[in-house]
Design a protein around this motif. Sequence first.
Motif, mmCIF file in Angstrom:
data_model
loop_
_atom_site.group_PDB
_atom_site.id
_atom_site.type_symbol
_atom_site.label_atom_id
_atom_site.label_comp_id
_atom_site.label_asym_id
_atom_site.label_seq_id
_atom_site.Cartn_x
_atom_site.Cartn_y
_atom_site.Cartn_z
ATOM 1 N N LEU A 74 -27.230 7.371 -31.561
ATOM 2 C CA LEU A 74 -26.630 8.173 -32.617
ATOM 3 C C LEU A 74 -27.511 8.137 -33.865
ATOM 4 C CD1 LEU A 74 -24.016 9.730 -33.468
ATOM 5 C CD2 LEU A 74 -23.272 7.571 -34.460
ATOM 6 N N PRO A 75 -27.828 9.310 -34.435
ATOM 7 C CA PRO A 75 -28.564 9.304 -35.703
ATOM 8 C C PRO A 75 -27.786 8.499 -36.745
ATOM 9 C CG PRO A 75 -28.465 11.523 -34.788
ATOM 10 C CD PRO A 75 -27.564 10.656 -33.949
ATOM 11 N N LYS A 76 -28.483 7.631 -37.452
ATOM 12 C CA LYS A 76 -27.848 6.725 -38.414
ATOM 13 C C LYS A 76 -26.981 7.475 -39.431
ATOM 14 C CE LYS A 76 -28.801 2.677 -41.133
ATOM 15 N NZ LYS A 76 -29.591 1.488 -41.067
ATOM 16 N N ALA A 77 -27.390 8.672 -39.808
ATOM 17 C CA ALA A 77 -26.658 9.448 -40.808
ATOM 18 C C ALA A 77 -25.275 9.869 -40.308
ATOM 19 C CB ALA A 77 -27.462 10.680 -41.204
ATOM 20 N N LEU A 78 -25.038 9.828 -38.991
ATOM 21 C CA LEU A 78 -23.760 10.276 -38.436
ATOM 22 C C LEU A 78 -22.783 9.147 -38.111
ATOM 23 C CD1 LEU A 78 -24.863 13.157 -36.031
ATOM 24 C CD2 LEU A 78 -23.826 13.346 -38.301
ATOM 25 N N VAL A 79 -23.196 7.896 -38.203
ATOM 26 C CA VAL A 79 -22.358 6.774 -37.772
ATOM 27 C C VAL A 79 -20.975 6.777 -38.425
ATOM 28 C CG1 VAL A 79 -22.126 4.247 -37.808
ATOM 29 C CG2 VAL A 79 -24.268 5.297 -37.089
ATOM 30 N N LYS A 80 -20.893 7.072 -39.712
ATOM 31 C CA LYS A 80 -19.605 7.065 -40.407
ATOM 32 C C LYS A 80 -19.073 8.474 -40.658
ATOM 33 C CE LYS A 80 -20.296 2.699 -42.742
ATOM 34 N NZ LYS A 80 -20.339 1.997 -44.022
ATOM 35 N N LYS A 81 -19.790 9.499 -40.148
ATOM 36 C CA LYS A 81 -19.438 10.870 -40.502
ATOM 37 C C LYS A 81 -19.041 11.759 -39.335
ATOM 38 C CE LYS A 81 -21.798 11.575 -44.729
ATOM 39 N NZ LYS A 81 -22.259 12.756 -45.396
ATOM 40 N N TYR A 82 -19.070 11.245 -38.127
ATOM 41 C CA TYR A 82 -18.864 12.107 -36.964
ATOM 42 C C TYR A 82 -18.237 11.333 -35.813
ATOM 43 C CZ TYR A 82 -20.498 13.511 -32.322
ATOM 44 O OH TYR A 82 -20.577 13.780 -30.985
ATOM 45 N N ALA A 83 -17.401 12.020 -35.045
ATOM 46 C CA ALA A 83 -16.918 11.554 -33.742
ATOM 47 C C ALA A 83 -16.274 12.753 -33.056
ATOM 48 C CB ALA A 83 -15.908 10.424 -33.882
ATOM 49 N N PHE A 84 -16.129 12.673 -31.751
ATOM 50 C CA PHE A 84 -15.425 13.723 -31.021
ATOM 51 C C PHE A 84 -14.463 13.064 -30.052
ATOM 52 C CE2 PHE A 84 -18.321 12.736 -27.634
ATOM 53 C CZ PHE A 84 -17.672 13.133 -26.473
ATOM 54 N N CYS A 85 -13.481 13.847 -29.645
ATOM 55 C CA CYS A 85 -12.579 13.392 -28.589
ATOM 56 C C CYS A 85 -12.417 14.541 -27.607
ATOM 57 C CB CYS A 85 -11.238 12.926 -29.134
ATOM 58 S SG CYS A 85 -10.239 14.206 -29.888
ATOM 59 N N GLU A 86 -12.475 14.190 -26.369
ATOM 60 C CA GLU A 86 -12.284 15.174 -25.306
ATOM 61 C C GLU A 86 -10.795 15.254 -24.995
ATOM 62 O OE1 GLU A 86 -13.852 15.175 -20.807
ATOM 63 O OE2 GLU A 86 -15.437 15.106 -22.325
ATOM 64 N N ILE A 87 -10.298 16.456 -24.871
ATOM 65 C CA ILE A 87 -8.910 16.677 -24.495
ATOM 66 C C ILE A 87 -8.846 17.060 -23.019
ATOM 67 C CG2 ILE A 87 -6.848 18.106 -24.899
ATOM 68 C CD1 ILE A 87 -7.583 16.196 -27.249
ATOM 69 N N LEU A 88 -9.672 18.026 -22.639
ATOM 70 C CA LEU A 88 -9.750 18.484 -21.258
ATOM 71 C C LEU A 88 -11.223 18.438 -20.870
ATOM 72 C CD1 LEU A 88 -8.003 21.257 -19.438
ATOM 73 C CD2 LEU A 88 -10.455 21.541 -19.717
ATOM 74 N N GLY A 89 -11.523 17.819 -19.745
ATOM 75 C CA GLY A 89 -12.909 17.743 -19.295
ATOM 76 C C GLY A 89 -13.102 16.660 -18.255
ATOM 77 N N GLU A 139 -13.511 19.941 -14.401
ATOM 78 C CA GLU A 139 -14.926 19.752 -14.092
ATOM 79 C C GLU A 139 -15.840 20.776 -14.745
ATOM 80 O OE1 GLU A 139 -16.246 17.122 -12.635
ATOM 81 O OE2 GLU A 139 -14.217 16.319 -12.511
ATOM 82 N N ASN A 140 -15.331 21.950 -15.127
ATOM 83 C CA ASN A 140 -16.236 22.998 -15.590
ATOM 84 C C ASN A 140 -15.985 23.437 -17.032
ATOM 85 O OD1 ASN A 140 -13.844 24.365 -15.268
ATOM 86 N ND2 ASN A 140 -14.693 25.986 -13.998
ATOM 87 N N LEU A 141 -15.266 22.611 -17.782
ATOM 88 C CA LEU A 141 -14.966 22.951 -19.165
ATOM 89 C C LEU A 141 -14.672 21.679 -19.941
ATOM 90 C CD1 LEU A 141 -14.271 25.146 -21.342
ATOM 91 C CD2 LEU A 141 -11.917 25.063 -20.475
ATOM 92 N N ILE A 142 -15.168 21.617 -21.156
ATOM 93 C CA ILE A 142 -14.794 20.554 -22.085
ATOM 94 C C ILE A 142 -14.137 21.223 -23.277
ATOM 95 C CG2 ILE A 142 -15.579 18.768 -23.681
ATOM 96 C CD1 ILE A 142 -17.938 18.254 -21.809
ATOM 97 N N ILE A 143 -12.933 20.782 -23.567
ATOM 98 C CA ILE A 143 -12.245 21.217 -24.778
ATOM 99 C C ILE A 143 -11.881 19.962 -25.539
ATOM 100 C CG2 ILE A 143 -10.124 22.192 -25.685
ATOM 101 C CD1 ILE A 143 -10.261 24.337 -23.669
ATOM 102 N N GLY A 144 -12.150 19.983 -26.806
ATOM 103 C CA GLY A 144 -11.840 18.803 -27.594
ATOM 104 C C GLY A 144 -11.921 19.084 -29.074
ATOM 105 N N PHE A 145 -11.994 18.022 -29.815
ATOM 106 C CA PHE A 145 -12.074 18.099 -31.266
ATOM 107 C C PHE A 145 -13.249 17.281 -31.752
ATOM 108 C CE2 PHE A 145 -7.671 18.910 -30.263
ATOM 109 C CZ PHE A 145 -7.382 19.997 -31.080
ATOM 110 N N VAL A 146 -13.881 17.786 -32.778
ATOM 111 C CA VAL A 146 -14.922 17.052 -33.475
ATOM 112 C C VAL A 146 -14.377 16.768 -34.862
ATOM 113 C CG1 VAL A 146 -17.262 17.140 -34.389
ATOM 114 C CG2 VAL A 146 -16.764 18.182 -32.195
#
Length: 168
Positions: free
Chosen positions: A105-120, A128-135
Motif C-alpha cells: 500500500l502506498p504510504k500516503a493511503l494507509v490512513k486515507k483509504y480502504a474498501f469492502c467487498e459486498i458481492l464478489g 465470480e464475475n462481479l465485484i460490488i463494494g464500497f471504497v
Amino acid sequence: MSEPGRLQDHPNWKYLLQEFDTLYRNGSSGGSPAIRSHRKRVRDRLSSSMRSNPEVLETPCTRLPVTAHLARALDLGERGAMQGMARSLREVSAQLEWQYGYEKLPKALVKKYAFCEILGPRGPVMAENLIIGFVLFAPATTYPQHSHAEIEESYISVAGSWSENNAA
C-alpha cells in the motif's frame, strides 16, 4: 458476523444489493460509451447474481484507520440522494471486512483509504464475475488510476464528491 446461508436468508444483504440494482437501473447513464457499457455489464451481472440466490459467507468485521470516517459518511449519505443506500449500508456496517487491496500500500493511503467487498469472489455475498463494494476515502485523498482486466469492478459514492476521467 453474518451466519452462512443464501442471500434470501439475509435480508439486510439483499436490501443493500437491491439498492445497487436500483441505482444501476435508474441512475444516470451519462458519461462516455465505455461508462455506459460498464453500467450495463454491472446491471446484467448483478441481476444474474441476485437471481441465483448466492451463498452468503460469514465475514470478520475488520476496521482500518480510515473507518473512523465511516459514521460521518453514512450520516451525510442519509441526508442526500443516496439515503436508501446509506441506510442499507449502516445495517450491515458491523459485518464489513475493510481491506487495503494492495500487497504494498502506498504510504500516503494507509490512513486515507480502504474498501469492502459486498458481492464478489471474497464475499460476503459470493459472485465470480462481479465485484460490488464500497471504497472509503478520508477527505482530500488522491487515489491512483488503475483498471482490472479479469473482473468487472464497480464502486459508488454514498456521500461526498470525487472526479474521474472519461475513460471509465
